[in-house]
Design a protein around this motif. Sequence first.
Motif, PDB file in Angstrom:
ATOM      1  N   ARG A   1      -3.946   7.469  -5.964  1.00 21.98           N
ATOM      2  CA  ARG A   1      -4.304   6.074  -5.657  1.00 21.98           C
ATOM      3  C   ARG A   1      -5.802   5.885  -5.790  1.00 21.98           C
ATOM      4  O   ARG A   1      -6.589   6.751  -5.387  1.00 21.98           O
ATOM      5  CB  ARG A   1      -3.870   5.731  -4.224  1.00 21.98           C
ATOM      6  CG  ARG A   1      -3.954   4.240  -3.920  1.00 21.98           C
ATOM      7  CD  ARG A   1      -3.802   3.944  -2.443  1.00 21.98           C
ATOM      8  NE  ARG A   1      -5.017   4.309  -1.712  1.00 21.98           N
ATOM      9  CZ  ARG A   1      -5.218   4.065  -0.418  1.00 21.98           C
ATOM     10  NH1 ARG A   1      -4.261   3.478   0.294  1.00 21.98           N
ATOM     11  NH2 ARG A   1      -6.339   4.423   0.168  1.00 21.98           N
TER      12      ARG A   1
ATOM     13  N   TYR B   1      -5.211  -1.796  -4.679  1.00 25.29           N
ATOM     14  CA  TYR B   1      -5.008  -0.401  -5.067  1.00 25.29           C
ATOM     15  C   TYR B   1      -4.458  -0.309  -6.474  1.00 25.29           C
ATOM     16  O   TYR B   1      -3.724  -1.191  -6.928  1.00 25.29           O
ATOM     17  CB  TYR B   1      -4.010   0.263  -4.117  1.00 25.29           C
ATOM     18  CG  TYR B   1      -4.432   0.204  -2.674  1.00 25.29           C
ATOM     19  CD1 TYR B   1      -5.502   0.976  -2.211  1.00 25.29           C
ATOM     20  CD2 TYR B   1      -3.786  -0.644  -1.778  1.00 25.29           C
ATOM     21  CE1 TYR B   1      -5.911   0.904  -0.895  1.00 25.29           C
ATOM     22  CE2 TYR B   1      -4.195  -0.715  -0.443  1.00 25.29           C
ATOM     23  CZ  TYR B   1      -5.258   0.057  -0.019  1.00 25.29           C
ATOM     24  OH  TYR B   1      -5.670  -0.015   1.283  1.00 25.29           O
TER      25      TYR B   1
ATOM     26  N   ALA C   1      -8.663   3.049  -4.619  1.00 26.87           N
ATOM     27  CA  ALA C   1      -8.938   1.827  -3.853  1.00 26.87           C
ATOM     28  C   ALA C   1     -10.069   1.088  -4.563  1.00 26.87           C
ATOM     29  O   ALA C   1     -11.092   1.683  -4.906  1.00 26.87           O
ATOM     30  CB  ALA C   1      -9.335   2.185  -2.428  1.00 26.87           C
TER      31      ALA C   1
ATOM     32  N   ASN D   1       0.885  -1.161   0.000  1.00 31.81           N
ATOM     33  CA  ASN D   1       0.000   0.000   0.000  1.00 31.81           C
ATOM     34  C   ASN D   1       0.923   1.211   0.000  1.00 31.81           C
ATOM     35  O   ASN D   1       1.758   1.300   0.902  1.00 31.81           O
ATOM     36  CB  ASN D   1      -0.878  -0.007   1.262  1.00 31.81           C
ATOM     37  CG  ASN D   1      -1.761   1.219   1.374  1.00 31.81           C
ATOM     38  OD1 ASN D   1      -1.892   1.984   0.438  1.00 31.81           O
ATOM     39  ND2 ASN D   1      -2.344   1.412   2.552  1.00 31.81           N
TER      40      ASN D   1
END
Length: 399
Positions: free
Chosen positions: A366, A325, A368, A179
Amino acid sequence: MVKFERSARLRALPWYLFAELERKRSEAEAAGREVLDLSIGDPDLPTPPAILDRLAEAARDPRNHQYPTSAGMPAARAAIAAWFETRFGVALDPSREIAILIGSKEGIGHFPLSALDPGDEALVPDPGYPVYAAGTVFAGATPVRYPLREANGFVPDKADLERLATPRTRVVFVNYPNNPTGATAPASFYRELAAWAAGRDLLIASDAAYSEMYYDEPPASALAAPGARERTVEFHSFSKTFNMTGWRIGFAAGAAPLIEALVALKANLDSGAPQAIQLAAVSGLATLAVHGPALRGVYRERRDLALDALRRMGCPIRSPGGAFYLWGRVPTGLSSMQFVTQVFAKTGVLLTPGNGFGEQGEGYFRIALTCPVERLGKALGKLETLAPWKPTHVPSGSR
Ligand SMILES: Cc1ncc(COP(=O)(O)O)c(C=O)c1O
Protein backbone atom coordinates in the motif's frame (compact mmCIF):
# COMPACT_ATOMS: atom_id res chain seq x y z
CA MET A 1 9.93 -6.08 40.01
CA VAL A 2 6.23 -6.89 39.82
CA LYS A 3 5.33 -9.93 37.76
CA PHE A 4 3.27 -8.52 34.95
CA GLU A 5 1.73 -10.12 31.92
CA ARG A 6 -0.47 -8.33 29.43
CA SER A 7 -4.12 -9.41 29.47
CA ALA A 8 -5.09 -12.44 27.42
CA ARG A 9 -7.22 -10.18 25.23
CA LEU A 10 -4.30 -7.94 24.41
CA ARG A 11 -2.10 -10.96 23.80
CA ALA A 12 -4.75 -12.39 21.47
CA LEU A 13 -4.32 -9.53 19.02
CA PRO A 14 -2.34 -10.33 15.90
CA TRP A 15 1.20 -9.04 15.59
CA TYR A 16 1.02 -5.31 14.93
CA LEU A 17 3.02 -4.84 11.78
CA PHE A 18 2.99 -1.07 12.01
CA ALA A 19 5.18 -1.20 15.11
CA GLU A 20 7.75 -3.09 13.04
CA LEU A 21 7.65 -0.42 10.33
CA GLU A 22 8.08 2.28 12.94
CA ARG A 23 11.17 0.46 14.20
CA LYS A 24 12.66 0.29 10.68
CA ARG A 25 12.03 3.97 10.22
CA SER A 26 13.55 5.03 13.56
CA GLU A 27 16.66 2.90 12.99
CA ALA A 28 17.22 4.40 9.55
CA GLU A 29 16.70 7.94 10.79
CA ALA A 30 19.05 7.37 13.73
CA ALA A 31 21.65 6.24 11.18
CA GLY A 32 21.16 9.54 9.31
CA ARG A 33 19.41 8.03 6.25
CA GLU A 34 16.65 9.95 4.50
CA VAL A 35 13.32 8.14 4.87
CA LEU A 36 10.59 8.77 2.29
CA ASP A 37 7.61 7.48 4.21
CA LEU A 38 4.61 6.46 2.10
CA SER A 39 3.34 4.06 4.75
CA ILE A 40 1.11 6.15 6.99
CA GLY A 41 -2.35 7.43 6.11
CA ASP A 42 -2.08 10.70 8.02
CA PRO A 43 -2.79 13.87 5.99
CA ASP A 44 0.22 16.14 5.57
CA LEU A 45 -2.03 19.17 4.92
CA PRO A 46 -3.03 21.48 7.81
CA THR A 47 -6.51 21.85 9.29
CA PRO A 48 -8.33 24.64 7.36
CA PRO A 49 -7.80 28.08 9.00
CA ALA A 50 -11.56 28.74 9.44
CA ILE A 51 -11.84 25.59 11.59
CA LEU A 52 -8.84 26.67 13.66
CA ASP A 53 -10.37 30.14 14.14
CA ARG A 54 -13.60 28.55 15.40
CA LEU A 55 -11.55 26.27 17.65
CA ALA A 56 -9.66 29.21 19.16
CA GLU A 57 -12.90 31.10 19.74
CA ALA A 58 -14.67 28.08 21.31
CA ALA A 59 -11.61 27.30 23.43
CA ARG A 60 -11.86 30.74 25.06
CA ASP A 61 -15.49 30.19 26.05
CA PRO A 62 -15.54 28.88 29.65
CA ARG A 63 -18.70 26.89 28.88
CA ASN A 64 -16.46 24.61 26.86
CA HIS A 65 -14.02 24.03 29.72
CA GLN A 66 -16.16 21.55 31.60
CA TYR A 67 -16.91 17.88 30.98
CA PRO A 68 -18.76 17.31 27.72
CA THR A 69 -21.69 14.88 27.55
CA SER A 70 -20.96 11.37 26.28
CA ALA A 71 -23.32 11.72 23.30
CA GLY A 72 -21.96 15.10 22.22
CA MET A 73 -23.37 18.63 22.12
CA PRO A 74 -26.94 19.00 20.80
CA ALA A 75 -25.77 21.83 18.51
CA ALA A 76 -23.01 19.67 17.01
CA ARG A 77 -25.38 16.73 16.50
CA ALA A 78 -27.97 19.02 14.87
CA ALA A 79 -25.35 20.37 12.46
CA ILE A 80 -24.34 16.82 11.56
CA ALA A 81 -27.97 15.76 11.02
CA ALA A 82 -28.52 18.71 8.64
CA TRP A 83 -25.38 17.87 6.66
CA PHE A 84 -26.19 14.14 6.60
CA GLU A 85 -29.61 14.75 5.09
CA THR A 86 -28.22 16.99 2.35
CA ARG A 87 -25.25 14.74 1.59
CA PHE A 88 -26.81 11.27 1.87
CA GLY A 89 -30.58 11.90 1.72
CA VAL A 90 -31.04 10.34 5.16
CA ALA A 91 -32.90 12.32 7.85
CA LEU A 92 -31.61 11.42 11.32
CA ASP A 93 -32.95 12.32 14.75
CA PRO A 94 -29.92 14.13 16.22
CA SER A 95 -30.94 13.32 19.80
CA ARG A 96 -31.08 9.53 19.35
CA GLU A 97 -29.42 8.61 16.07
CA ILE A 98 -26.14 10.55 16.24
CA ALA A 99 -23.30 10.40 18.78
CA ILE A 100 -20.05 12.35 18.68
CA LEU A 101 -16.90 10.23 18.90
CA ILE A 102 -13.30 10.88 19.91
CA GLY A 103 -12.32 9.97 16.35
CA SER A 104 -14.15 7.25 14.44
CA LYS A 105 -11.58 4.70 15.67
CA GLU A 106 -12.87 5.19 19.20
CA GLY A 107 -16.42 4.33 18.11
CA ILE A 108 -15.34 1.41 15.93
CA GLY A 109 -13.24 -0.03 18.74
CA HIS A 110 -15.93 0.48 21.39
CA PHE A 111 -18.94 -0.59 19.34
CA PRO A 112 -18.32 -4.36 19.80
CA LEU A 113 -18.12 -3.85 23.59
CA SER A 114 -21.59 -2.32 23.47
CA ALA A 115 -23.17 -4.82 21.08
CA LEU A 116 -21.38 -8.20 21.27
CA ASP A 117 -21.08 -10.88 23.92
CA PRO A 118 -18.40 -13.53 24.37
CA GLY A 119 -19.11 -16.30 21.90
CA ASP A 120 -20.59 -13.94 19.30
CA GLU A 121 -18.91 -13.64 15.92
CA ALA A 122 -18.26 -10.59 13.74
CA LEU A 123 -17.53 -10.76 10.02
CA VAL A 124 -14.59 -8.47 9.26
CA PRO A 125 -12.94 -7.64 5.92
CA ASP A 126 -9.58 -9.15 4.95
CA PRO A 127 -7.62 -7.11 4.00
CA GLY A 128 -9.04 -4.54 6.37
CA TYR A 129 -8.49 -1.82 8.94
CA PRO A 130 -7.28 -3.80 11.98
CA VAL A 131 -9.60 -2.14 14.54
CA TYR A 132 -12.72 -4.17 13.55
CA ALA A 133 -11.00 -7.38 14.64
CA ALA A 134 -9.26 -5.78 17.65
CA GLY A 135 -12.51 -4.31 19.04
CA THR A 136 -14.22 -7.66 18.52
CA VAL A 137 -11.45 -9.50 20.39
CA PHE A 138 -11.61 -6.99 23.28
CA ALA A 139 -15.34 -7.72 23.56
CA GLY A 140 -14.53 -11.43 23.99
CA ALA A 141 -16.14 -12.17 20.63
CA THR A 142 -14.54 -13.77 17.58
CA PRO A 143 -13.60 -11.98 14.36
CA VAL A 144 -14.25 -14.09 11.26
CA ARG A 145 -12.42 -12.72 8.25
CA TYR A 146 -14.11 -12.57 4.85
CA PRO A 147 -11.96 -12.06 1.74
CA LEU A 148 -11.99 -8.91 -0.36
CA ARG A 149 -10.90 -10.16 -3.75
CA GLU A 150 -9.43 -8.08 -6.53
CA ALA A 151 -11.51 -10.00 -9.08
CA ASN A 152 -14.62 -8.74 -7.27
CA GLY A 153 -13.41 -5.14 -7.10
CA PHE A 154 -12.54 -5.64 -3.38
CA VAL A 155 -16.25 -5.73 -2.55
CA PRO A 156 -17.44 -8.76 -0.54
CA ASP A 157 -18.83 -11.69 -2.44
CA LYS A 158 -22.18 -12.69 -0.98
CA ALA A 159 -21.24 -16.35 -1.36
CA ASP A 160 -18.26 -15.79 1.00
CA LEU A 161 -20.42 -14.01 3.58
CA GLU A 162 -23.00 -16.78 3.35
CA ARG A 163 -20.29 -19.46 3.76
CA LEU A 164 -18.69 -17.78 6.77
CA ALA A 165 -21.83 -16.70 8.65
CA THR A 166 -22.92 -18.98 11.48
CA PRO A 167 -25.79 -18.85 13.99
CA ARG A 168 -23.35 -16.97 16.27
CA THR A 169 -22.69 -14.17 13.77
CA ARG A 170 -24.08 -10.87 15.07
CA VAL A 171 -22.51 -8.18 12.92
CA VAL A 172 -20.83 -7.60 9.58
CA PHE A 173 -18.26 -4.81 9.26
CA VAL A 174 -17.90 -3.10 5.88
CA ASN A 175 -15.67 -0.18 4.89
CA TYR A 176 -16.06 1.99 1.74
CA PRO A 177 -14.19 3.92 0.49
CA ASN A 178 -11.85 1.20 1.60
CA ASN A 179 -8.60 1.16 3.48
CA PRO A 180 -6.29 -0.38 2.23
CA THR A 181 -7.58 -1.08 -1.31
CA GLY A 182 -9.08 2.32 -2.25
CA ALA A 183 -12.18 0.48 -3.53
CA THR A 184 -15.59 2.10 -3.42
CA ALA A 185 -18.95 0.31 -3.30
CA PRO A 186 -22.05 1.29 -5.29
CA ALA A 187 -25.38 2.00 -3.56
CA SER A 188 -26.61 -1.37 -4.89
CA PHE A 189 -24.00 -3.08 -2.70
CA TYR A 190 -25.59 -1.61 0.44
CA ARG A 191 -29.07 -2.60 -0.78
CA GLU A 192 -27.97 -6.21 -1.24
CA LEU A 193 -26.07 -6.20 2.05
CA ALA A 194 -29.09 -4.85 3.94
CA ALA A 195 -31.35 -7.51 2.43
CA TRP A 196 -28.85 -10.27 3.28
CA ALA A 197 -28.36 -8.96 6.84
CA ALA A 198 -32.13 -8.75 7.33
CA GLY A 199 -32.49 -12.38 6.24
CA ARG A 200 -30.04 -13.43 8.95
CA ASP A 201 -31.03 -10.75 11.45
CA LEU A 202 -27.51 -9.28 11.58
CA LEU A 203 -26.26 -5.82 12.45
CA ILE A 204 -24.23 -3.82 9.93
CA ALA A 205 -21.27 -1.69 11.06
CA SER A 206 -20.28 0.55 8.17
CA ASP A 207 -17.01 2.46 8.37
CA ALA A 208 -17.41 5.55 6.20
CA ALA A 209 -14.34 7.41 7.51
CA TYR A 210 -13.34 8.24 3.90
CA SER A 211 -16.84 9.17 2.65
CA GLU A 212 -15.64 12.58 1.38
CA MET A 213 -12.43 11.24 -0.17
CA TYR A 214 -13.53 10.10 -3.60
CA TYR A 215 -12.45 10.55 -7.22
CA ASP A 216 -15.68 9.92 -9.11
CA GLU A 217 -19.22 9.59 -7.73
CA PRO A 218 -19.81 10.62 -4.09
CA PRO A 219 -20.11 7.37 -2.08
CA ALA A 220 -23.53 6.45 -0.67
CA SER A 221 -24.34 5.85 2.99
CA ALA A 222 -25.25 2.33 4.09
CA LEU A 223 -28.09 3.98 6.03
CA ALA A 224 -29.80 5.00 2.79
CA ALA A 225 -30.45 1.38 1.74
CA PRO A 226 -34.03 0.19 2.32
CA GLY A 227 -34.27 -1.76 5.56
CA ALA A 228 -30.71 -0.84 6.65
CA ARG A 229 -31.65 1.92 9.03
CA GLU A 230 -32.90 -0.28 11.88
CA ARG A 231 -29.80 -2.53 11.96
CA THR A 232 -26.91 -0.28 10.95
CA VAL A 233 -24.40 1.92 12.69
CA GLU A 234 -22.19 4.02 10.44
CA PHE A 235 -18.91 5.60 11.54
CA HIS A 236 -17.80 8.95 10.14
CA SER A 237 -14.69 10.98 10.68
CA PHE A 238 -13.56 14.58 10.45
CA SER A 239 -9.95 13.35 10.35
CA LYS A 240 -9.45 12.86 6.65
CA THR A 241 -12.06 15.31 5.36
CA PHE A 242 -10.63 18.27 7.26
CA ASN A 243 -7.04 17.16 7.97
CA MET A 244 -7.96 16.82 11.63
CA THR A 245 -6.43 13.47 12.61
CA GLY A 246 -4.71 15.09 15.59
CA TRP A 247 -7.87 16.63 16.99
CA ARG A 248 -9.62 13.26 17.39
CA ILE A 249 -13.18 13.86 16.31
CA GLY A 250 -15.80 11.82 14.45
CA PHE A 251 -19.37 10.61 14.85
CA ALA A 252 -21.59 7.56 14.73
CA ALA A 253 -24.99 7.63 13.03
CA GLY A 254 -27.66 4.98 12.80
CA ALA A 255 -30.23 2.88 14.62
CA ALA A 256 -31.15 4.53 17.94
CA PRO A 257 -30.70 1.37 20.08
CA LEU A 258 -27.16 0.92 18.71
CA ILE A 259 -26.23 4.57 19.18
CA GLU A 260 -27.71 4.61 22.68
CA ALA A 261 -25.78 1.46 23.63
CA LEU A 262 -22.55 3.03 22.38
CA VAL A 263 -23.26 6.21 24.35
CA ALA A 264 -24.01 4.15 27.49
CA LEU A 265 -20.65 2.42 27.08
CA LYS A 266 -18.86 5.69 26.48
CA ALA A 267 -20.45 7.18 29.60
CA ASN A 268 -18.57 4.53 31.56
CA LEU A 269 -15.24 4.78 29.77
CA ASP A 270 -14.75 8.32 28.51
CA SER A 271 -16.55 11.60 28.94
CA GLY A 272 -17.02 12.56 25.32
CA ALA A 273 -15.07 14.74 22.91
CA PRO A 274 -13.87 18.21 23.98
CA GLN A 275 -16.62 20.73 23.16
CA ALA A 276 -14.40 23.27 21.42
CA ILE A 277 -13.27 20.52 19.04
CA GLN A 278 -16.86 19.44 18.40
CA LEU A 279 -17.88 23.00 17.51
CA ALA A 280 -14.82 23.59 15.34
CA ALA A 281 -15.26 20.32 13.45
CA VAL A 282 -18.95 20.81 12.63
CA SER A 283 -18.24 24.38 11.47
CA GLY A 284 -16.25 22.74 8.68
CA LEU A 285 -19.35 21.00 7.28
CA ALA A 286 -20.69 24.32 5.97
CA THR A 287 -17.47 24.81 3.95
CA LEU A 288 -17.50 21.41 2.27
CA ALA A 289 -18.93 22.65 -1.03
CA VAL A 290 -15.67 24.56 -1.56
CA HIS A 291 -13.21 22.66 0.63
CA GLY A 292 -14.23 19.15 -0.57
CA PRO A 293 -13.42 19.62 -4.28
CA ALA A 294 -10.15 21.41 -3.43
CA LEU A 295 -9.04 18.57 -1.15
CA ARG A 296 -10.02 15.91 -3.66
CA GLY A 297 -8.10 17.82 -6.33
CA VAL A 298 -4.91 17.57 -4.25
CA TYR A 299 -5.25 13.81 -3.87
CA ARG A 300 -6.26 13.33 -7.51
CA GLU A 301 -3.00 14.94 -8.64
CA ARG A 302 -1.00 12.68 -6.32
CA ARG A 303 -2.97 9.60 -7.32
CA ASP A 304 -2.45 10.22 -11.02
CA LEU A 305 1.27 10.89 -10.56
CA ALA A 306 1.75 7.67 -8.59
CA LEU A 307 -0.47 5.53 -10.84
CA ASP A 308 1.36 6.70 -13.97
CA ALA A 309 4.76 6.03 -12.43
CA LEU A 310 3.83 2.59 -11.11
CA ARG A 311 2.25 1.55 -14.39
CA ARG A 312 5.35 2.69 -16.28
CA MET A 313 7.28 0.36 -13.98
CA GLY A 314 4.96 -2.51 -14.92
CA CYS A 315 3.23 -2.72 -11.54
CA PRO A 316 -0.23 -4.27 -11.70
CA ILE A 317 -2.43 -1.73 -9.93
CA ARG A 318 -6.06 -0.60 -10.02
CA SER A 319 -7.10 3.00 -9.98
CA PRO A 320 -8.72 3.67 -6.58
CA GLY A 321 -12.25 5.11 -6.49
CA GLY A 322 -11.77 6.68 -3.08
CA ALA A 323 -9.68 7.08 0.10
CA PHE A 324 -6.04 8.13 -0.34
CA TYR A 325 -4.33 4.81 -0.92
CA LEU A 326 -2.92 2.85 -3.82
CA TRP A 327 -2.95 -0.93 -3.51
CA GLY A 328 -0.67 -2.77 -5.89
CA ARG A 329 0.81 -6.22 -6.41
CA VAL A 330 4.37 -6.88 -5.34
CA PRO A 331 6.69 -8.40 -7.97
CA THR A 332 6.18 -12.13 -8.50
CA GLY A 333 8.32 -14.31 -6.25
CA LEU A 334 8.45 -11.91 -3.31
CA SER A 335 6.29 -11.75 -0.21
CA SER A 336 4.85 -8.39 0.79
CA MET A 337 7.35 -8.06 3.63
CA GLN A 338 10.32 -9.11 1.49
CA PHE A 339 9.41 -6.53 -1.13
CA VAL A 340 8.88 -3.70 1.34
CA THR A 341 12.09 -4.57 3.19
CA GLN A 342 14.13 -4.65 -0.05
CA VAL A 343 12.68 -1.38 -1.30
CA PHE A 344 13.39 0.29 2.03
CA ALA A 345 16.94 -1.02 2.29
CA LYS A 346 17.80 0.11 -1.26
CA THR A 347 15.93 3.41 -1.50
CA GLY A 348 14.73 4.61 1.92
CA VAL A 349 11.15 4.54 0.55
CA LEU A 350 8.82 3.04 3.14
CA LEU A 351 5.76 1.23 1.79
CA THR A 352 3.21 -0.76 3.79
CA PRO A 353 3.23 -4.53 3.29
CA GLY A 354 -0.27 -5.75 2.41
CA ASN A 355 -0.19 -8.63 4.90
CA GLY A 356 -0.39 -6.06 7.71
CA PHE A 357 -4.09 -5.82 6.82
CA GLY A 358 -4.74 -9.58 6.90
CA GLU A 359 -3.77 -12.78 5.10
CA GLN A 360 -5.56 -11.77 1.93
CA GLY A 361 -3.29 -8.73 1.74
CA GLU A 362 -0.27 -10.97 1.16
CA GLY A 363 1.21 -10.23 -2.27
CA TYR A 364 0.20 -6.55 -2.13
CA PHE A 365 1.69 -3.29 -0.90
CA ARG A 366 0.00 0.00 0.00
CA ILE A 367 1.06 3.55 -0.74
CA ALA A 368 -0.50 6.40 1.25
CA LEU A 369 -0.87 9.57 -0.82
CA THR A 370 -0.50 11.75 2.28
CA CYS A 371 2.77 13.24 1.14
CA PRO A 372 3.45 16.42 -0.88
CA VAL A 373 3.65 15.86 -4.60
CA GLU A 374 7.38 16.76 -4.84
CA ARG A 375 8.26 14.22 -2.17
CA LEU A 376 5.98 11.64 -3.67
CA GLY A 377 7.67 12.22 -7.04
CA LYS A 378 11.09 11.80 -5.42
CA ALA A 379 10.03 8.53 -3.77
CA LEU A 380 8.58 7.21 -7.04
CA GLY A 381 11.76 8.20 -8.87
CA LYS A 382 13.79 6.11 -6.43
CA LEU A 383 11.43 3.20 -6.88
CA GLU A 384 11.81 3.53 -10.63
CA THR A 385 15.60 3.16 -10.37
CA LEU A 386 15.00 -0.26 -8.82
CA ALA A 387 12.64 -1.27 -11.63
CA PRO A 388 11.31 -3.99 -9.35
CA TRP A 389 8.60 -5.24 -11.73
CA LYS A 390 10.68 -5.25 -14.90
CA PRO A 391 12.10 -8.79 -14.75
CA THR A 392 8.67 -10.33 -14.37
CA HIS A 393 6.01 -9.94 -17.00
CA VAL A 394 2.65 -8.77 -15.85
CA PRO A 395 -0.07 -10.91 -17.39
CA SER A 396 -2.22 -8.74 -19.65
CA GLY A 397 -5.64 -7.96 -18.25
CA SER A 398 -4.40 -7.93 -14.67
CA ARG A 399 -4.54 -4.16 -14.39
C1 LIG B 1 -10.78 2.72 7.48
C2 LIG B 1 -10.53 3.62 8.63
N1 LIG B 1 -11.49 3.81 9.54
C3 LIG B 1 -11.31 4.60 10.59
C4 LIG B 1 -10.11 5.26 10.81
C5 LIG B 1 -9.96 6.07 12.05
O1 LIG B 1 -9.99 7.43 11.82
P1 LIG B 1 -10.22 8.47 12.99
O2 LIG B 1 -10.20 7.73 14.29
O3 LIG B 1 -9.09 9.42 12.89
O4 LIG B 1 -11.56 9.08 12.73
C6 LIG B 1 -9.07 5.08 9.90
C7 LIG B 1 -7.78 5.75 10.12
O5 LIG B 1 -6.81 5.55 9.47
C8 LIG B 1 -9.29 4.25 8.78
O6 LIG B 1 -8.33 4.04 7.88
